[in-house]
Design an enzyme around this catalytic site. Structure first.
Site, PDB file in Angstrom:
ATOM      1  N   GLU A  50       0.620  -1.321   0.028  1.00 50.01           N
ATOM      2  CA  GLU A  50      -0.158  -0.054   0.056  1.00 50.01           C
ATOM      3  C   GLU A  50       0.907   1.202  -0.102  1.00 50.01           C
ATOM      4  O   GLU A  50       0.563   2.095  -0.885  1.00 50.01           O
ATOM      5  CB  GLU A  50      -0.856  -0.053   1.315  1.00 50.01           C
ATOM      6  CG  GLU A  50      -2.136  -0.826   1.075  1.00 50.01           C
ATOM      7  CD  GLU A  50      -3.051  -0.453   0.392  1.00 50.01           C
ATOM      8  OE1 GLU A  50      -3.114   0.923   0.077  1.00 50.01           O
ATOM      9  OE2 GLU A  50      -3.879  -1.191   0.026  1.00 50.01           O
TER      10      GLU A  50
ATOM     11  N   ASP B 220       1.122   4.002  -2.824  1.00 53.00           N
ATOM     12  CA  ASP B 220       0.716   5.305  -2.560  1.00 53.00           C
ATOM     13  C   ASP B 220       1.901   6.469  -3.114  1.00 53.00           C
ATOM     14  O   ASP B 220       1.647   7.219  -3.778  1.00 53.00           O
ATOM     15  CB  ASP B 220       0.412   5.586  -1.114  1.00 53.00           C
ATOM     16  CG  ASP B 220      -0.890   4.837  -0.479  1.00 53.00           C
ATOM     17  OD1 ASP B 220      -1.698   4.119  -1.417  1.00 53.00           O
ATOM     18  OD2 ASP B 220      -1.041   4.839   0.340  1.00 53.00           O
TER      19      ASP B 220
ATOM     20  N   SER C  96      -8.712   1.519  -3.385  1.00 55.88           N
ATOM     21  CA  SER C  96      -8.249   2.422  -2.431  1.00 55.88           C
ATOM     22  C   SER C  96      -6.731   2.761  -2.860  1.00 55.88           C
ATOM     23  O   SER C  96      -6.075   1.970  -3.444  1.00 55.88           O
ATOM     24  CB  SER C  96      -7.931   1.895  -0.821  1.00 55.88           C
ATOM     25  OG  SER C  96      -9.302   1.137  -0.748  1.00 55.88           O
TER      26      SER C  96
END
Ligand code: NAG
Ligand code: NAG
Length: 589
Positions: A297, A301, A507
């Protein structure tokens, strides 16, 4: 006889009227669950002397005023557009009424807690944190704390199933934590998934800053790279010229670390012109930055924010470590509260990023109502200062799992996601494909907490009319509707531990793309002597802002339904559509 009777009566009256005998013993429940929140089990009673960092959120006396000002500075037609508030101005509007401070301090003193020994106070004085033993907190809040265990993430937390406050304090206090909110950053971490069966394409589209703008090549359907996103959204060839005037903030996960070597591999392979560019890390509440433990993640990001917006500086906020949990310890418990920690930290800084992205979120109903409202108010304070705050709209369409309500009634309802449902953030949904269509897991829907804000009235009413009776009864037609816009959300090429992998799940990836584009438009505005965009929503829903590719196909299934279909104009699958930078820079730059 007569006299003594009078005396007894007088005494009784004195006891009743005495502020101390009555004031703090007259309690009313502040929040209570009907069952232990899903995913958690009771483990044990905490040691009574274990220390808690008890945080009290008082009502901001001028919150309505703050919201009015936020809408003025965010409304492109208002004379105050772009005149964002300073830290001092937001602090002043955040301050509690002096009566609230007096009442809360008297209550603390009644329980032997010295308010002057607070370990933290927010700039506005509305949040106060005290380090006190569990036994004292239990008396103050008329509750029993328990140690609860999250089976999936293995987190241990000290929380309560209900808590009370003196009746008199209900009008002064919004929230006390840790109490009934069971979220932890790890437990609510989005389900970004690695696509194990998908090889990243050998022909992955690599950025060439000298190539003319072109349509995205076929490889972008199976392997999304920054060059693909720049082609999809008409950015190819643009490079920011005022990088030092901005900063993009990424709110990170507990124990999710970005890796600097992986960023270099990513840049070398996919964006050679930005080789050597790096980011800074800010540690909050014992957050760490372990370079030996790269997270999917965090790397995604960082790689995609940098990929879209380099050389605009990027800061990764690593919030809260997780000390090993020792059941009979009296040491201060890890009381990290994911949103409160980082928003309060950022609000305390005098200069803050112009764009913020955060990838976590969860169902509204798993968060106590007062907690949702308090956190959403904090986002209003952040946007009032001129930051654009972007959240993913979630990964489960209109709702994952069985979609039953946890209010004891067990009804099937679409499950809106928070913070996407907060009207002061910009929620980003997901698309996929060369000809963009809704990606099935794109979160979208209608809040059960926040009423529909005026800025989206026209767009949402129009959609509801087109929708007719579809999904009637499963969602709240009066709620804040989301997402606001969307972007590509699947099959991203990410480097982790030196290796290229393909990552899906909405996400982050879609949010990072939009964060980059907002920062690029800000850059154009700065060149033209204008301020940054700040709170986007009133602007993007206003007439004439046609800089989006309208997505009109697909839907976001969930809760045993097909979800909401995408349609011409705004829809709760993809919002207003995906951004077209070339058009937006002409309109907004
Ligand atoms: C519907 O949303 C409104 C906010 O617009 C809220 O006040 C109300 O409680 C919600 N209804 C249900 C059943 O959740
Ligand atoms: C954006 O790119 C598409 C092709 O990808 C093109 O059709 C469109 O005209 C471009 N928009 C602008 C404003 O250049």
């Amino acid at each position: 006889m007569y006299w003594s009777k009078l005396l007894v009566l007088a005494l009784a009256q004195f006891v009743l009227a005495s502020p101390h005998a009555r004031r703090w013993d007259d309690l009313a429940v502040k929040h209570s669950w009907t069952e232990i929140p899903e995913g958690w089990v009771y483990h044990s009673a905490p040691s009574p002397s274990r220390l808690l960092d008890l945080r009290i959120g008082m009502k901001s006396h001028k919150m309505d005023d703050l919201i009015t000002q936020l809408y003025e500075v965010s409304d492109p037609k208002h004379p105050k557009y772009g005149q964002y508030l300073s830290k001092e101005e937001v602090d002043a509007l955040s301050a509690p009424h002096p009566d609230s401070v007096e009442a809360v301090e008297a209550w603390l003193q009644h329980h032997g807690v010295n308010p002057d020994e607070a370990i933290d106070r927010s700039g506005g004085g509305d949040w106060i944190t005290l380090r006190i033993p569990v036994s004292v907190a239990e008396r103050m809040l008329d509750t029993k704390y328990g140690v609860y265990h999250h089976l999936k993430s293995e987190d241990y937390i000290v929380r309560a199933l209900s808590y009370s406050l003196p009746r008199e304090l209900h009008s002064h206090i919004n929230l006390v934590t840790p109490t009934t909110y069971f979220g932890t950053i790890r437990a609510m971490k989005s389900n970004s998934f690695v696509n194990p069966d998908i090889q990243v394409s050998k022909e992955a589209f690599v950025e060439d800053v000298n190539a003319p703008a072109a349509l995205p090549p076929a490889s972008c359907a199976t392997t999304v790279t920054p060059a693909c996103l720049k082609a999809f959204y008409n950015i190819t060839g643009f490079s920011p010229v005022n990088p030092a005037s901005q900063r993009i903030g990424i709110a990170g996960y507990l124990e999710e670390f970005g890796n600097r070597a992986d960023l270099q591999t990513f840049l070398n392979q996919l964006l050679p012109a930005s080789r050597g560019f790096t980011y800074t890390t800010t540690l909050i509440n014992g957050g760490e930055d372990d370079q030996n433990d790269p997270g999917v993640e965090a790397n995604l990001d960082i790689q995609y924010v940098v990929g879209m917006a380099a050389p605009i500086p990027v800061t990764y906020y690593s919030t809260g470590g997780r000390p090993p949990f020792i059941p009979d310890s009296t040491q201060s418990t890890n009381t990290n509260e994911p949103y409160l920690d980082w928003v309060n930290f950022v609000l305390a800084q005098s200069t803050i990023p112009t764009v913020f992205t955060t990838s976590y979120g969860e169902n509204e109903q798993t968060i106590p109502l007062d907690y949702r409202q308090s956190v959403c108010d904090l986002f209003a304070k952040l946007t009032a200062r001129g930051s654009t705050i972007l959240f993913s709209s979630g990964d489960s369409g209109v709702g994952g799992g069985d979609c039953r309500t946890n209010d004891g009634r067990n009804r099937v309802q679409f499950q809106p996601a928070f913070p996407a449902s907060c009207p002061f953030v910009t929620a980003v949904g997901g698309t996929t494909g060369l000809t963009e269509t809704t990606i099935g897991f794109s979160g979208g829907g209608f809040s059960n907490t926040f009423a529909r804000p005026a800025y989206q009235d026209t767009a949402v009413s129009r959609y509801l009319q087109i929708l007719g009776n579809t999904n009637a009864g499963l969602f709240n037609t009066t709620g804040r509707a989301y997402p606001d816009l969307s972007a590509q959300a699947n099959r991203f090429e990410v480097f982790v531990g030196g290796r290229a992998i393909s990552v899906g799940g909405t996400s982050a990836r879609n949010v990072q793309t939009v964060a980059g584009i907002v920062a690029l438009i800000n850059d154009v505005r700065i060149s033209n002597g204008k301020g940054v965009l700040g709170f986007l929503n009133p602007l993007i829903y206003s007439d004439g802002v046609t800089g989006f590719n309208d997505i009109v196909t697909g839907s976001n299934p969930g809760c045993g339904t097909n979800g909401f279909p995408a349609r011409a104009g705004w829809d709760p699958a993809t919002g207003l559509g995906t951004p077209d930078f070339a058009k937006l820079r002409l309109l907004l730059g």
